[in-house]
Design a protein around this motif. Structure first.
Motif, short mmCIF file in Angstrom:
data_model
loop_
_atom_site.label_atom_id
_atom_site.label_comp_id
_atom_site.label_asym_id
_atom_site.label_seq_id
_atom_site.Cartn_x
_atom_site.Cartn_y
_atom_site.Cartn_z
N UNK A 152 -5.18 5.36 -5.48
CA UNK A 152 -5.72 4.03 -5.12
C UNK A 152 -6.04 3.90 -3.63
N UNK A 153 -5.48 4.80 -2.79
CA UNK A 153 -5.82 4.75 -1.36
C UNK A 153 -7.09 5.55 -1.07
N UNK A 154 -7.72 6.10 -2.09
CA UNK A 154 -8.82 7.05 -1.92
C UNK A 154 -9.99 6.55 -1.11
N UNK A 164 -19.28 -12.20 7.02
CA UNK A 164 -20.54 -12.29 7.78
C UNK A 164 -20.55 -11.30 8.94
N UNK A 165 -21.76 -11.01 9.39
CA UNK A 165 -21.93 -10.05 10.50
C UNK A 165 -21.07 -10.41 11.69
N UNK A 166 -20.42 -9.42 12.26
CA UNK A 166 -19.60 -9.65 13.45
C UNK A 166 -18.15 -10.01 13.13
N UNK A 167 -17.84 -10.19 11.84
CA UNK A 167 -16.47 -10.56 11.49
C UNK A 167 -15.57 -9.32 11.36
N UNK A 168 -14.28 -9.55 11.58
CA UNK A 168 -13.33 -8.44 11.57
C UNK A 168 -12.58 -8.41 10.23
N UNK A 169 -12.58 -7.22 9.63
CA UNK A 169 -12.03 -7.07 8.27
C UNK A 169 -10.95 -5.99 8.28
N UNK A 170 -9.80 -6.31 7.66
CA UNK A 170 -8.74 -5.31 7.50
C UNK A 170 -8.62 -4.96 6.01
N UNK A 171 -8.70 -3.65 5.69
CA UNK A 171 -8.46 -3.22 4.31
C UNK A 171 -7.15 -2.44 4.29
N UNK A 172 -6.50 -2.41 3.12
CA UNK A 172 -5.13 -1.89 3.07
C UNK A 172 -4.83 -1.44 1.64
N UNK A 173 -4.38 -0.20 1.45
CA UNK A 173 -4.14 0.28 0.08
C UNK A 173 -2.91 1.17 -0.02
N UNK A 174 -2.38 1.26 -1.23
CA UNK A 174 -1.33 2.23 -1.55
C UNK A 174 -1.63 2.77 -2.94
N UNK A 175 -1.08 3.95 -3.24
CA UNK A 175 -1.33 4.50 -4.58
C UNK A 175 -0.45 5.70 -4.85
N UNK A 176 -0.67 6.30 -6.01
CA UNK A 176 0.10 7.47 -6.42
C UNK A 176 0.10 8.50 -5.30
N UNK A 216 2.65 8.85 -11.94
CA UNK A 216 2.07 10.18 -12.07
C UNK A 216 1.71 10.51 -13.51
N UNK A 217 0.93 11.57 -13.64
CA UNK A 217 0.53 12.06 -14.96
C UNK A 217 1.19 13.44 -15.12
N UNK A 218 2.25 13.53 -15.93
CA UNK A 218 3.03 14.78 -15.97
C UNK A 218 2.23 16.01 -16.45
N UNK A 257 2.44 7.66 -16.06
CA UNK A 257 3.83 7.19 -16.18
C UNK A 257 4.18 6.45 -14.90
N UNK A 258 4.80 5.29 -15.02
CA UNK A 258 5.00 4.45 -13.83
C UNK A 258 6.36 3.77 -13.83
N UNK A 259 7.00 3.74 -12.65
CA UNK A 259 8.20 2.92 -12.47
C UNK A 259 7.75 1.65 -11.76
N UNK A 260 7.36 0.67 -12.55
CA UNK A 260 6.69 -0.53 -12.02
C UNK A 260 7.48 -1.31 -10.99
N UNK A 261 8.75 -1.59 -11.33
CA UNK A 261 9.54 -2.46 -10.46
C UNK A 261 9.78 -1.81 -9.08
N UNK A 262 10.08 -0.49 -9.11
CA UNK A 262 10.34 0.24 -7.87
C UNK A 262 9.06 0.34 -7.03
N UNK A 263 7.95 0.62 -7.73
CA UNK A 263 6.66 0.76 -7.06
C UNK A 263 6.27 -0.55 -6.36
N UNK A 264 6.59 -1.65 -7.00
CA UNK A 264 6.30 -2.96 -6.46
C UNK A 264 6.91 -3.12 -5.06
N UNK A 265 8.21 -2.76 -4.97
CA UNK A 265 8.92 -2.93 -3.68
C UNK A 265 8.36 -1.98 -2.62
N UNK A 266 8.13 -0.72 -3.02
CA UNK A 266 7.59 0.26 -2.07
C UNK A 266 6.20 -0.19 -1.61
N UNK A 267 5.41 -0.75 -2.53
CA UNK A 267 4.05 -1.19 -2.20
C UNK A 267 4.08 -2.26 -1.12
#
Ligand code: COA
Length: 337
Positions: free
Chosen positions: A122-124, A314-326, A203-205, A226-236
């Motif tokens: 997802x950070x790709x 709009x033009x000239x505006x400052x944008x921050x993007x932010x991602x985490x993933x497998x 991950x995909x085993x 396969x996902x550990x949802x609750x743990x991933x939430x906190x790490x995210x």
């Protein structure tokens, strides 16, 4: 010439089929499992997602990417022949070999480009834009097409109610180009990180070279996510906050000065927690997960594209993007549009 890199055009594309939360609830009944629209909205913010019909060539990953890329090129005022590098961020490639970038190259006719995939899940897209920037700064490339595209529905275990409610398919693209270093509209700062100790949170085993898909493993769905949802939430929440703050710190920029925040669209509660920790009001946060769910590497370019198209960014505006993933991978990118 001292140079910088700038995003000069964006585009996005989605498959036609809408799958609502009620549709998922119906699917799960077949396996004796329950969910409901209200639970999914309250716990994730997702109302519906798009799902590719892979029997239709137009809806496989590289075709969605090609549609998004053509729109991005048109908006940037560039032709496919102008591209000298293609970076396709995906963890759901058309084929393991060749890269999805090469399939896309053929579809858009970018004859002068060289092409490669990046897998940072997802950070790709952020990894892709930062990579494009580095090739531009080194003088190797001038015009780079970065695509974030996924058809992760193929790797969703439709009997796992933690996972099947989250993901959707789609693609977003951006044209990144060399500009003079003093340009005000450019990439301003970024921060990337990964922690391989957390690989098994999502991950995909089976299906890679370390574990073959046998009939037994297929029956156990080991070829699906396969996902550990609750743990991933906190790490995210922790990782997204850290990446965003480190990116801002590099410019000594307080969060209050940001015009827009475009976070990875995994879960509305994660987004609210991160925005709150960074100090960005929700009015400045771009959301598309209600209609598209988590499209992995495509969430940021599609959300960005929508907000540029409807005139919020709009033009000239400052944008921050932010991602985490497998991986666990993470990254943030700050730019002036
Ligand atoms: N419908 C109804 N109930 C569900 C459910 C569903 N789809 N999924 C889980 N539940 C149940 C659980 O079984 C549990 O019941 P119990 O208390 O009787 O055991 C309860 O709801 C709470 O489960 P929990 O896992 O704690 O829910 P949650 O609030 O953490 O939400 C996620 C689950 C998956 C939505 C959430 O953890 C999440 O979004 N995590 C991050 C995942 C992510 O971002 N992945 C992509 C990374 S790029």
């Amino acid at each position: 010439m001292e140079s910088a890199a700038r995003i000069i055009g964006t585009g996005s594309a989605f498959p036609e089929r809408r799958m609502t939360n009620d549709d998922i609830a119906q699917e799960l009944i077949r396996f004796g499992l329950k969910t409901n629209n209200q639970w999914i909205i309250e716990r994730t913010g997702i109302i519906e997602r798009r799902i590719s019909n892979i029997q239709n060539e137009a809806e496989i990953n590289s075709s969605l990417g090609a549609r998004a890329a053509k729109i991005a090129l048109e908006r940037a005022g560039r032709k496919p022949e102008d591209i000298d590098q293609i970076i396709y961020a995906t963890c759901s490639p058309d084929t393991l070999m060749p890269s999805t970038a090469c399939w896309l190259q053929q579809k858009i006719g970018a004859r002068s480009a060289w092409a490669m995939d990046i897998n940072a899940a997802c950070s790709g897209f952020i990894y892709g834009v930062v990579t494009a920037e580095q090739f531009i700064l080194s003088g190797h490339s001038k015009t780079v097409l970065v695509v974030g595209g996924e058809v992760l529905s193929q790797w969703v275990n439709w009997q796992d109610r933690n996972i099947c409610i989250l993901f959707g398919d789609g693609a977003g693209a951006a044209v990144v180009e060399q500009v003079p270093a003093r340009s005000s509209q450019r990439i301003l700062s970024s921060h990337l990180s990964s922690d391989g100790n957390l690989s098994k949170l999502l991950y995909i085993p089976a299906g890679g070279s370390s574990l073959e898909v046998t009939p037994e493993r297929y029956a156990q769905n080991l070829h699906k996510m396969h996902m550990s949802g609750r743990e991933l939430f906190k790490v995210a929440v922790r990782t997204l906050t850290e990446c965003a703050l480190r990116t801002l710190e590099k410019l000594h920029m307080p969060a209050i000065k940001l015009d827009w925040f475009v976070p990875h669209q995994a879960n509305l509660r994660i987004i609210e927690a991160v925005a709150n920790r960074i100090g960005i009001p929700m009015e400045k946060v771009i959301i598309n997960l209600d209609r598209f769910g988590n499209t992995s590497a495509a969430t940021i370019p599609t959300a960005l594209d929508e907000a540029i198209r409807d005139g919020r960014i709009r033009e000239g505006q400052t944008v921050l993007t932010d991602a985490f993933g497998s991986g666990l991978t993470a990254g943030a990118l700050l730019f002036r549009w």
